[in-house]
Write an enzyme that holds these catalytic residues in place. Sequence first.
Site, mmCIF file in Angstrom:
data_model
loop_
_atom_site.group_PDB
_atom_site.id
_atom_site.type_symbol
_atom_site.label_atom_id
_atom_site.label_comp_id
_atom_site.label_asym_id
_atom_site.label_seq_id
_atom_site.Cartn_x
_atom_site.Cartn_y
_atom_site.Cartn_z
ATOM 1 N N ASP A 44 -14.372 -1.021 11.326
ATOM 2 C CA ASP A 44 -14.844 -0.962 9.942
ATOM 3 C C ASP A 44 -14.955 -2.356 9.340
ATOM 4 O OD1 ASP A 44 -15.799 0.405 7.705
ATOM 5 O OD2 ASP A 44 -13.821 0.520 6.785
ATOM 6 N N LYS A 94 0.850 -1.187 0.000
ATOM 7 C CA LYS A 94 0.000 0.000 0.000
ATOM 8 C C LYS A 94 0.887 1.239 0.000
ATOM 9 C CE LYS A 94 -3.711 2.044 2.840
ATOM 10 N NZ LYS A 94 -4.549 1.804 4.050
#
Length: 424
Positions: free
Chosen positions: A138, A45
């Site tokens: 989340d 990432k």
Amino acid sequence: MQIAPLSPHDPTELGGYELLGRIGHGGMGQVYLGESPGGEPAAVKVIKPSVVDSETRQRFAQEVEILKTIWGARIAALLDADPEADRPWLATEYIEGLDLSRHVASHGPLPSLLTASLGATLAEALATVHKQGLLHRDLKPANVLLGPNGPKIIDFGLAVFAESSVSLTAPNTVVGTPSCMPPEQANGEKPLTPAVDVYALGAVLLFAASGHLPYQAANIHVLFHQVTDPAKTPDLSGVPDELVPLLTAMLAHQAQDRPALDDVVKQCRAVIEAQGFKVAQARRRLTSHTAAPTQLLDSLLPPAEAPTVPFSPAGEPEAGATAEPPAATGTGIGTETTRVLPPTGPGRTPTLVDHPGPQPEAAGARGPAQIPPSAPTADTGRAPSPLPAPGPPARARGGRPRHSAQARITAQRLREAYAVSATF
């Protein structure tokens, strides 16, 4: 979404990881499929250069520090990171397989036995996270990856320390996925408790069993009103009867009315055992049912044509030609999508930006390489994965060895495909 080729503007290496292709992106960064010098695949990432500032770096560094503290068999592990690099990056374990939202979109809801097994597995994993003093915050179907060794939880970009009021999130804002968010989180209450993850897990299991989430609305403001309205009950239509009591409790409006994760595990076990199975048997069935056929990296694109060797009428190779016959050009498995990291993370804008529900790809989406199915095996009922013919070892630019011949072949094919399809 399939692995996409690198663009001319993408880096080809970060922190020793050779980048082979794109596997996801978000507003704050890009996620690449990478390979370590030893051949370990990783999801790398990277924060976009256009948004790298002091606040973004601080949030990214916080995510890295949180990931360092998280461990568990069902958690995608942090491999390496450098938040101080010119382009901050982190590498996590690469899990080959569909996420839950795409699996349900392609194959339909899970039966109650497999949903209960998924529930027991994820509840146990979340309990481990909570013991480390963290909340996920989340959890959603897109953050559950169905790998070859069972489900794993990813994306702790919004994770916070439990019972802590310290946060880099701006005040009076809510970050997360509204369709899987409990009322107290949607209302911006702090501090949050482990009950928020219990509610989100209930939403994930509801989706696994029925194909829909607790609340659905085209307008995000209507969706938030449904989530926070105590008079509005979640939609449990399509849920098998044996799972209704558990999901009703997990999706309770008041946090104190939800069961603890240990109780969720016990109730999931009861559903499994009532159907005459042991928990380990149900886990194996879940993995066999959800794991995508293993994809070889060089099968993600059609192989390049092998050079033909001219032969004389007498059957001998012509002068200067190699006597070896052309290599086989069969492709490997390429009929399922690969892991895509969701566009959530520490650098996302802290506003209500999530869509009302998961946006799975069309059920007919297929990878770029297609092969006829082979006969299923007796053990798994799945077709075996034919291995592509091995290619000769190759070296990178400047004579430096690539991390592996496999990586070099894959990267070259991805770049060739990009060059062919580019409009400039």
